[in-house]
Write an enzyme that holds these catalytic residues in place. Structure first.
Site, PDB file in Angstrom:
ATOM      1  N   ASP A  98       0.884  -1.244  -0.002  1.00 53.40           N
ATOM      2  CA  ASP A  98       0.035   0.050  -0.167  1.00 53.40           C
ATOM      3  C   ASP A  98       0.944   1.208   0.002  1.00 53.40           C
ATOM      4  O   ASP A  98       1.195   1.827   1.077  1.00 53.40           O
ATOM      5  CB  ASP A  98      -1.027  -0.166   1.421  1.00 53.40           C
ATOM      6  CG  ASP A  98      -2.074   0.900   0.986  1.00 53.40           C
ATOM      7  OD1 ASP A  98      -2.084   1.752   0.277  1.00 53.40           O
ATOM      8  OD2 ASP A  98      -2.814   1.030   1.870  1.00 53.40           O
ATOM      9  N   ALA A  99       1.223   1.675  -1.317  1.00 55.18           N
ATOM     10  CA  ALA A  99       2.109   2.961  -1.317  1.00 55.18           C
ATOM     11  C   ALA A  99       1.454   4.139  -2.008  1.00 55.18           C
ATOM     12  O   ALA A  99       1.929   5.164  -1.978  1.00 55.18           O
ATOM     13  CB  ALA A  99       3.472   2.501  -2.131  1.00 55.18           C
ATOM     14  N   LYS A 100       0.425   3.680  -2.848  1.00 49.38           N
ATOM     15  CA  LYS A 100      -0.432   4.881  -3.572  1.00 49.38           C
ATOM     16  C   LYS A 100       0.597   5.568  -4.435  1.00 49.38           C
ATOM     17  O   LYS A 100       0.515   6.769  -4.393  1.00 49.38           O
ATOM     18  CB  LYS A 100      -1.025   5.696  -2.847  1.00 49.38           C
ATOM     19  CG  LYS A 100      -2.231   4.745  -1.696  1.00 49.38           C
ATOM     20  CD  LYS A 100      -3.002   5.513  -1.014  1.00 49.38           C
ATOM     21  CE  LYS A 100      -4.052   4.726  -0.322  1.00 49.38           C
ATOM     22  NZ  LYS A 100      -3.521   3.716   0.681  1.00 49.38           N
ATOM     23  N   ARG A 101       1.543   4.921  -5.187  1.00 52.02           N
ATOM     24  CA  ARG A 101       2.592   5.784  -5.978  1.00 52.02           C
ATOM     25  C   ARG A 101       1.917   6.191  -7.019  1.00 52.02           C
ATOM     26  O   ARG A 101       1.060   5.668  -7.638  1.00 52.02           O
ATOM     27  CB  ARG A 101       3.838   4.832  -6.212  1.00 52.02           C
ATOM     28  CG  ARG A 101       4.517   4.304  -5.070  1.00 52.02           C
ATOM     29  CD  ARG A 101       4.834   5.447  -4.001  1.00 52.02           C
ATOM     30  NE  ARG A 101       5.767   4.973  -3.291  1.00 52.02           N
ATOM     31  CZ  ARG A 101       6.060   5.539  -2.047  1.00 52.02           C
ATOM     32  NH1 ARG A 101       5.111   6.516  -1.576  1.00 52.02           N
ATOM     33  NH2 ARG A 101       6.894   4.941  -1.073  1.00 52.02           N
TER      34      ARG A 101
END
Length: 295
Positions: A98-101
């Site tokens: 879960d990094a939402k890059r």
């Protein structure tokens, strides 16, 4: 001859069929560390994360570490995250980072390589991404996911109130921004289905390109949620949604939903047995809700 990697969507479907349709977040909030009797430092972080992996990685379909809670401790926290990813995958769980890059060009390519290149110490099965620099900006991640059998979950209809001003905005062609993102993901999954033979199993096959859709949003029948890929549904548990709410929110797409629970499971630690029991309870309730919708 090198065998092509099995696509993420096929691996996800198999894991959900075998272990139950549940994603458990690894979110080491300072408050959770304290409630477990741990110090808010790298030692506490490591103890917390390893306990969750020990308890759940051999029985939960997906584990979702939230990278920010590791990154806040700098390089030593990132080293813990690397260990978590490797140990969880070795135990059979799929790891969704879960990094939402989200970025453009070579920077997006670097983000993609961080999580989707097998040579990276943070190599994961899938990663969350933000399409709000334009869906096309995600192309490096799409390409790398296809090459290595990885998956993406693009933010589409998030549960935070601020998201509406962007996601519900209407384009000149009458489509909302969120619907446009869903349409792109549907096209990605259709392409994968045309290129890769579907894996067999008791459930319909899944594509590898999913959307993040909040479980707290109520009736979403106006949106084309049937994208041929998974729908990651945060909001179960501490944010107020329950498994029984899923059919009303997702309708016929409920069988493609991967509910994400974090505090609802983690607050029952640090005992391994309690964490396992609670994760199983959530998985059973989600499966029952999906079966009920199917009837």
């Amino acid at each position: 001859m090198t065998t092509a990697p099995l696509p993420f969507g096929a691996r996800l479907r198999a894991a959900m069929d075998a272990r139950g349709p549940l994603c458990v977040g690894i979110d080491p909030h300072a408050s959770l560390l304290t409630s477990w009797g741990l110090s808010d430092d790298v030692a506490g972080l490591e103890r917390f994360a390893r306990t969750v992996v020990e308890a759940l990685a051999d029985r939960v379909a997906v584990l979702k570490p939230q990278s920010a809670f590791f990154e806040r401790f700098g390089s030593r926290g990132t080293a813990v995250l690397e260990d978590v990813v490797a140990q969880a995958r070795a135990a059979g769980a799929l790891v969704l980072m879960d990094a939402k890059r989200g970025d453009i060009g070579s920077t997006m390519a670097a983000y993609a390589a961080t999580y989707l290149d097998p040579a990276s110490p943070l190599f994961s099965d899938a990663v969350t991404v933000s399409p709000y620099l334009g869906y096309g900006s995600l192309q490096p991640a799409v390409d790398l996911a296809r090459e290595h059998g990885g998956g993406l979950f693009a933010l589409a209809l998030t549960s935070n109130p601020e998201g509406r001003e962007v996601q519900h905005a209407v384009r000149g062609d009458g489509r909302s921004v969120a619907a446009t993102v869903l349409d792109h993901l549907r096209e990605e999954n259709a392409r994968e289905a045309a290129e890769v033979p579907a894996a067999t199993g008791p459930s319909a096959p899944l594509g590898s390109f999913g959307a993040v859709v909040g479980a707290t949003l109520g009736d979403l029948s106006a949106y084309p949620l049937g994208i041929g890929g998974p729908l990651l549904a945060p909001g179960i548990g501490a944010q107020g949604a329950t498994p029984a709410d899923l059919p009303a929110v997702f309708g016929a797409a409920v069988r493609e939903v991967v509910p994400s629970v974090s505090r609802g499971v983690l607050r029952h630690g640090p005992g391994v047995a309690a964490l396992r029991s609670e994760a199983q309870r959530w998985a059973d309730e989600v499966r029952a809700a999906a079966v009920q919708e199917g009837h």
